[in-house]
Design an enzyme around this catalytic site. Structure first.
Site, mmCIF file in Angstrom:
data_model
loop_
_atom_site.group_PDB
_atom_site.id
_atom_site.type_symbol
_atom_site.label_atom_id
_atom_site.label_comp_id
_atom_site.label_asym_id
_atom_site.label_seq_id
_atom_site.Cartn_x
_atom_site.Cartn_y
_atom_site.Cartn_z
ATOM 1 N N ASP A 173 0.933 -1.232 -0.110
ATOM 2 C CA ASP A 173 0.049 0.161 -0.098
ATOM 3 C C ASP A 173 0.804 1.429 -0.203
ATOM 4 O O ASP A 173 1.912 1.194 0.488
ATOM 5 C CB ASP A 173 -1.038 0.198 0.995
ATOM 6 C CG ASP A 173 -2.085 -0.965 1.118
ATOM 7 O OD1 ASP A 173 -2.927 -0.840 1.837
ATOM 8 O OD2 ASP A 173 -2.059 -1.642 0.261
ATOM 9 N N ASP A 174 0.216 2.539 -0.241
ATOM 10 C CA ASP A 174 0.558 3.689 -0.326
ATOM 11 C C ASP A 174 1.783 4.313 -1.124
ATOM 12 O O ASP A 174 2.236 5.450 -0.960
ATOM 13 C CB ASP A 174 1.266 4.049 1.273
ATOM 14 C CG ASP A 174 0.073 3.815 2.252
ATOM 15 O OD1 ASP A 174 -1.326 3.598 1.940
ATOM 16 O OD2 ASP A 174 0.405 3.823 3.627
ATOM 17 N N HIS A 223 -6.173 3.150 -4.170
ATOM 18 C CA HIS A 223 -6.177 3.345 -2.623
ATOM 19 C C HIS A 223 -6.539 4.545 -2.191
ATOM 20 O O HIS A 223 -6.042 5.236 -1.196
ATOM 21 C CB HIS A 223 -4.637 2.835 -2.213
ATOM 22 C CG HIS A 223 -4.591 2.825 -0.658
ATOM 23 N ND1 HIS A 223 -5.585 2.159 0.230
ATOM 24 C CD2 HIS A 223 -3.658 2.825 0.310
ATOM 25 C CE1 HIS A 223 -5.362 1.803 1.417
ATOM 26 N NE2 HIS A 223 -4.167 2.514 1.473
ATOM 27 N N HIS A 227 -5.938 9.338 1.306
ATOM 28 C CA HIS A 227 -5.787 8.444 2.168
ATOM 29 C C HIS A 227 -6.448 9.112 3.291
ATOM 30 O O HIS A 227 -5.725 8.931 4.323
ATOM 31 C CB HIS A 227 -4.379 8.207 2.306
ATOM 32 C CG HIS A 227 -4.166 6.785 3.092
ATOM 33 N ND1 HIS A 227 -4.250 6.808 4.376
ATOM 34 C CD2 HIS A 227 -3.859 5.605 2.761
ATOM 35 C CE1 HIS A 227 -3.913 5.573 4.897
ATOM 36 N NE2 HIS A 227 -3.760 4.837 3.827
ATOM 37 N N HIS A 320 3.797 -2.281 2.912
ATOM 38 C CA HIS A 320 3.582 -0.969 2.509
ATOM 39 C C HIS A 320 4.986 -0.869 1.786
ATOM 40 O O HIS A 320 6.260 -1.066 2.093
ATOM 41 C CB HIS A 320 3.449 0.019 3.910
ATOM 42 C CG HIS A 320 2.179 -0.122 4.265
ATOM 43 N ND1 HIS A 320 1.786 -0.958 5.339
ATOM 44 C CD2 HIS A 320 1.014 0.796 4.294
ATOM 45 C CE1 HIS A 320 0.647 -0.877 5.604
ATOM 46 N NE2 HIS A 320 0.077 0.313 4.934
#
Length: 352
Positions: A173-174, A223, A227, A320
């Site tokens: 993620d991210d 995503h 966020h 991540h």
């Protein structure tokens, strides 16, 4: 004088005062008579008052229609009783209703407008009165119907691999971020495939990295744009603005033919509504079964242990590649990939 001599009685001569005495006696008799009359009259009055006090008063006779009524002991005529006041209207000035204390404000009647306020037009609804076609106070407005899911796309959460069995789906993620290239290098070394859940603006700022991910045979996931958390607490419109534009940014960064099969809510903040939004945009909502919490940098051994302890066949592992220093994630990945291979795990994508 002998006994045979006749007796002669003598009377005193009339006095000259006799007529005056008779007059005094007559006056006295008259005064006594007058006093007796007064006593009799007073006694009758007292008896009548006592009788009235012991007898309940009878109702006064009804006054003729339109006539004024003078209350006993009053100083003047009173107003005739007024008709009942209609709800929401102000009673006539001087009526009992107008003088009665109000429960809302002194001098106001409940439902009556404040002095000096605009008066409603004849026939207009008063405050607090629902009208046809108007939702009443306390009723939430109707929510828009959720968009239909894209053909063949389910809104149910994905929490497993596409093929099941002894497989694992690695997700990052991210990103893309500074560590993404290192993650790609380690994956390539062990022939592992992974899914990258990307932040829209970061994908737009690193189109070359997005293309590299696709060229290496990996997949992409939406995503969100910013966020935000807690994601589920956002308004419906705000969630749509986070989901759909991010997908479009990732598609543009990847180029023609780029597919984004999944959406992962920040922090796992899924709701039935945002799952439906994702499905309408052609993306399955993607969750996980193992959270390494590598974002908190707990140490390489802790990251490795979380996977070894929590992984089950068909599981989805969360790590991540963006959002900060991911050196621990890269180091842990170098230990996990050979361990997974030794345990007989194959590398798969999430279910679609």
């Amino acid at each position: 004088m002998s006994s045979l001599e006749p007796v002669t009685r003598s009377f005193p001569a009339p006095s000259r005062h006799a007529p005056a005495a008779r007059k005094r006696r007559g006056a006295l008799r008259s005064a006594c008579a007058a006093l007796l009359v007064v006593a009799v009259v007073s006694g009758c009055g007292t008896a009548q008052g006592a009788l009235q006090a012991s007898t309940p008063p009878s109702a006064p006779p009804a006054a003729p229609s339109g006539a004024t009524v003078t209350p006993p002991g009053g100083s003047g005529p009173s107003e005739p009783p007024s008709a009942p006041t209609a709800p929401g209207t102000r009673p006539p000035a001087g009526s009992d209703a107008a003088a009665a204390p109000s429960a809302t404000a002194p001098g106001r009647t409940p439902g009556a407008p404040r002095p000096g306020s605009p008066q409603p037009a004849p026939g207009a609804p008063t405050a607090g009165t629902p009208t046809a076609g108007t939702p009443t106070t306390g009723t939430p407005p109707a929510q828009p119907a959720p968009p239909p899911a894209a053909p063949g796309v389910s809104a149910a959460l994905v929490a497993g691999t596409a093929h099941g069995g002894r497989t694992v789906a690695l997700t990052f993620d991210d990103g893309p971020g500074p560590a993404t290239g290192q993650v790609l290098d380690v994956l390539a070394q062990y022939g592992a495939r992974a899914t990258f859940c990307q932040i829209g603006p970061q994908a737009a700022a690193n189109p070359a990295m997005v293309k590299r991910i696709l060229a290496a045979g990996h997949r992409l996931c939406d995503h969100s744009v910013h966020h935000p958390q807690p994601f589920a607490a956002l308004s419906h419109d705000r969630q749509v603005e986070e989901i759909v534009p991010a997908r479009d940014m990732i598609v543009r960064a990847g180029g023609a033919g780029t597919e984004v099969p999944w959406f992962r809510a920040p922090g796992g903040g899924f709701t039935a509504a945002n799952q439906q939004v994702a499905a309408a945009a052609g993306m399955r909502p993607l969750t996980w079964t193992v959270d390494t919490r590598d974002w908190s940098r707990p140490g390489v051994p802790a990251i490795v242990a979380s996977v070894q302890r929590g992984l089950r066949p068909g599981g989805v592992v969360l790590m991540h590649d963006g959002g900060g220093d991911r050196s621990q994630t890269v180091a842990a990945l170098r230990q996990l990939l050979p361990w997974l291979t030794a345990q007989g795990y194959g590398f798969d994508f999430p279910a679609v």
